[in-house]
Design a protein around this motif. Structure first.
Motif, PDB file in Angstrom:
ATOM      1  N   ILE A 110       5.560  10.385  -5.618  1.00  0.00           N
ATOM      2  CA  ILE A 110       4.578  10.404  -4.536  1.00  0.00           C
ATOM      3  C   ILE A 110       4.556   9.069  -3.808  1.00  0.00           C
ATOM      4  N   VAL A 111       4.558   7.979  -4.555  1.00  0.00           N
ATOM      5  CA  VAL A 111       4.550   6.654  -3.926  1.00  0.00           C
ATOM      6  C   VAL A 111       5.821   6.424  -3.116  1.00  0.00           C
ATOM      7  N   ALA A 112       6.967   6.862  -3.633  1.00  0.00           N
ATOM      8  CA  ALA A 112       8.222   6.707  -2.891  1.00  0.00           C
ATOM      9  C   ALA A 112       8.145   7.439  -1.558  1.00  0.00           C
ATOM     10  N   ALA A 113       7.579   8.641  -1.573  1.00  0.00           N
ATOM     11  CA  ALA A 113       7.429   9.409  -0.336  1.00  0.00           C
ATOM     12  C   ALA A 113       6.487   8.695   0.626  1.00  0.00           C
ATOM     13  N   CYS A 114       5.405   8.130   0.106  1.00  0.00           N
ATOM     14  CA  CYS A 114       4.422   7.444   0.953  1.00  0.00           C
ATOM     15  C   CYS A 114       4.978   6.153   1.536  1.00  0.00           C
ATOM     16  N   LYS A 115       5.890   5.519   0.828  1.00  0.00           N
ATOM     17  CA  LYS A 115       6.524   4.323   1.353  1.00  0.00           C
ATOM     18  C   LYS A 115       7.533   4.665   2.441  1.00  0.00           C
TER      19      LYS A 115
ATOM     20  N   VAL B  18      -1.055   4.765 -10.232  1.00  0.00           N
ATOM     21  CA  VAL B  18      -0.048   4.706 -11.306  1.00  0.00           C
ATOM     22  C   VAL B  18       1.328   4.417 -10.711  1.00  0.00           C
ATOM     23  N   GLY B  19       1.669   5.096  -9.642  1.00  0.00           N
ATOM     24  CA  GLY B  19       2.974   4.907  -9.020  1.00  0.00           C
ATOM     25  C   GLY B  19       3.165   3.525  -8.427  1.00  0.00           C
ATOM     26  N   MET B  20       2.060   2.874  -8.062  1.00  0.00           N
ATOM     27  CA  MET B  20       2.132   1.515  -7.529  1.00  0.00           C
ATOM     28  C   MET B  20       2.117   0.466  -8.630  1.00  0.00           C
TER      29      MET B  20
ATOM     30  N   ASN C 222      -0.992  13.023   3.378  1.00  0.00           N
ATOM     31  CA  ASN C 222      -0.480  11.869   4.109  1.00  0.00           C
ATOM     32  C   ASN C 222      -1.375  10.652   3.918  1.00  0.00           C
ATOM     33  N   VAL C 223      -0.772   9.508   4.075  1.00  0.00           N
ATOM     34  CA  VAL C 223      -1.460   8.225   3.968  1.00  0.00           C
ATOM     35  C   VAL C 223      -2.267   7.981   5.232  1.00  0.00           C
ATOM     36  N   GLY C 224      -3.495   7.491   5.080  1.00  0.00           N
ATOM     37  CA  GLY C 224      -4.325   7.119   6.210  1.00  0.00           C
ATOM     38  C   GLY C 224      -4.286   5.625   6.480  1.00  0.00           C
ATOM     39  N   ASP C 225      -4.880   5.221   7.592  1.00  0.00           N
ATOM     40  CA  ASP C 225      -4.841   3.826   8.019  1.00  0.00           C
ATOM     41  C   ASP C 225      -5.436   2.872   6.995  1.00  0.00           C
ATOM     42  N   LEU C 226      -6.542   3.289   6.355  1.00  0.00           N
ATOM     43  CA  LEU C 226      -7.186   2.376   5.417  1.00  0.00           C
ATOM     44  C   LEU C 226      -6.305   2.114   4.199  1.00  0.00           C
ATOM     45  N   LEU C 227      -5.597   3.131   3.720  1.00  0.00           N
ATOM     46  CA  LEU C 227      -4.707   2.910   2.583  1.00  0.00           C
ATOM     47  C   LEU C 227      -3.503   2.065   2.993  1.00  0.00           C
TER      48      LEU C 227
ATOM     49  N   ASP D 280       0.709  -2.553   4.104  1.00  0.00           N
ATOM     50  CA  ASP D 280       1.793  -1.809   4.757  1.00  0.00           C
ATOM     51  C   ASP D 280       2.886  -1.350   3.796  1.00  0.00           C
ATOM     52  N   HIS D 281       2.664  -1.430   2.490  1.00  0.00           N
ATOM     53  CA  HIS D 281       3.637  -0.876   1.547  1.00  0.00           C
ATOM     54  C   HIS D 281       3.676   0.645   1.678  1.00  0.00           C
ATOM     55  N   LEU D 282       2.509   1.248   1.881  1.00  0.00           N
ATOM     56  CA  LEU D 282       2.414   2.684   2.104  1.00  0.00           C
ATOM     57  C   LEU D 282       2.225   2.910   3.601  1.00  0.00           C
ATOM     58  N   ARG D 283       2.811   3.962   4.113  1.00  0.00           N
ATOM     59  CA  ARG D 283       2.941   4.157   5.560  1.00  0.00           C
ATOM     60  C   ARG D 283       1.973   5.214   6.085  1.00  0.00           C
ATOM     61  N   SER D 284       1.138   4.830   7.058  1.00  0.00           N
ATOM     62  CA  SER D 284       0.295   5.784   7.783  1.00  0.00           C
ATOM     63  C   SER D 284       1.080   6.231   9.017  1.00  0.00           C
TER      64      SER D 284
END
Length: 341
Positions: free
Chosen positions: A33-38, A169-171, A255-260, A266-270
């Motif tokens: 999940i984290v890989a996808a969000c990055k 956990v993924g982070m 999907n990742v939101g702006d606050l995350l 910016d490790h995770l992408r909105s």
């Protein structure tokens, strides 16, 4: 493997079935999940803990609500202005955009509204949130609606909490509740969306829009969509190009939101996304090429209003300072919402 092979621009699919069981599979799910969000900022989550019959019922209730006479829906109107985000919004009331604030830019706000968003929505939150009071239609107008939607709201929060734990956990965070603990559940938003039929030409010539390109303000968004199609996600390998988020039955599009994104430095992408024409010609009906009616149900998982969102320590270092000043959820929400209504 928990996730399917993907290209850089494709939306990954992650099987969440073994998350609750723990063990090595749990870590793999979190890392996928984290890989996808990055990489993409979006992920399909399948085999989550929301049962199929409950999702189907949510769409049935949404249809019943939007099929009510307009005078019935207007018994629960969206309050005037931008501060309260609850109740029924009729077509043209809301204008989604990436603009930050209307405080000194009324001309820009008016320009945005020259192309109306052809959709209607109904927003629901926690009944215990006194600053965002729910606007319920009378029980006699749609018996059982309030009871079901209240339960569905909290079930979505439960599943969203599991995903926030997976992200932690993924982070590699020591406490899997590091993100979740800023979310009591009382500041989320469940949104029912109806996109009425519209001539395809109106969208093609940009005389009207369904939902223009934007990012979400939340920590994460959970989206349930019908089989119509039309959701598109910006291709991270080619800015300005969008790729379809093809519906998958019972999957959550997360999907990742702006606050995350801010939280993670910016490790995770909105990622920007929009709703436009369905991708296939058979999605149009009649000589006027009317689009099919489309339903979707997003759940926005947001921190509590006074929560301070500051860079996670593991996402910064001597060569990677924080990119954003700390901000409260309420402060960020004010910047975005003032341009929307």
């Amino acid at each position: 493997m928990a996730s399917a092979p993907i290209s850089e621009s494709a939306i990954p699919v992650v099987d969440f079935a073994k998350w609750a069981a723990g063990g090595p599979s749990r870590l793999q799910i979190a890392q996928d999940i984290v890989a996808a969000c990055k990489r993409v900022g979006f992920v399909y989550i399948v085999n989550h803990s929301l049962p199929e019959h409950q999702i189907d019922e949510a769409f049935k209730w949404s249809l019943r609500f939007f099929d009510l006479p307009q005078e019935e829906k207007l018994k629960a109107p969206h309050p005037e202005g931008w501060a309260v985000h609850r109740g029924y919004s009729w077509p043209g009331l809301e204008k989604v955009s990436q603009a930050i604030s209307a405080d000194n830019d009324q001309e820009r706000a008016q320009q945005l509204r020259e192309v109306p968003d052809i959709k209607e929505s109904y927003d629901i939150g926690s009944d215990e949130n006194s600053t965002q009071p729910n606007q319920w239609i009378p029980d006699e107008a749609l018996p059982g609606f309030r009871q079901f939607m209240t339960q569905f709201y909290w079930d979505c929060f439960r599943v969203g909490g599991e995903i926030l734990q997976a992200l932690a956990v993924g982070m590699g965070l020591e406490n899997e509740d590091h993100l979740l603990k800023k979310h009591s559940g009382h500041n989320g938003q469940l949104r029912l969306l109806n996109y009425p039929p519209v001539p395809a030409e109106a969208l093609e010539t940009e005389r009207a829009a369904r939902c223009p390109a934007h990012t979400d303000w939340s920590s994460i968004t959970l989206l349930f969509q019908d089989d119509c199609g039309g959701l598109e996600v910006e291709d991270v390998t080619s800015p300005g190009k969008f790729v379809p988020a093809t519906p998958i039955k019972n999957a959550i599009v997360m999907n990742v939101g702006d606050l995350l994104q801010r939280w993670s430095n910016d490790h995770l992408r909105s990622t920007s996304h929009r709703v436009t024409l369905p991708p296939l010609s058979d999605r149009f009906e009649g000589k006027q090429r009317m689009t099919r009616r489309r339903f979707s149900i997003p759940y926005f998982l947001s921190p509590d209003p006074d929560s301070v969102i500051a860079c996670i320590s593991s996402c910064m270092g001597s060569n990677e300072p924080p990119k954003y000043e700390p901000i409260t959820q309420a402060g960020y929400n004010q910047m975005r919402a003032s341009m929307q209504y």
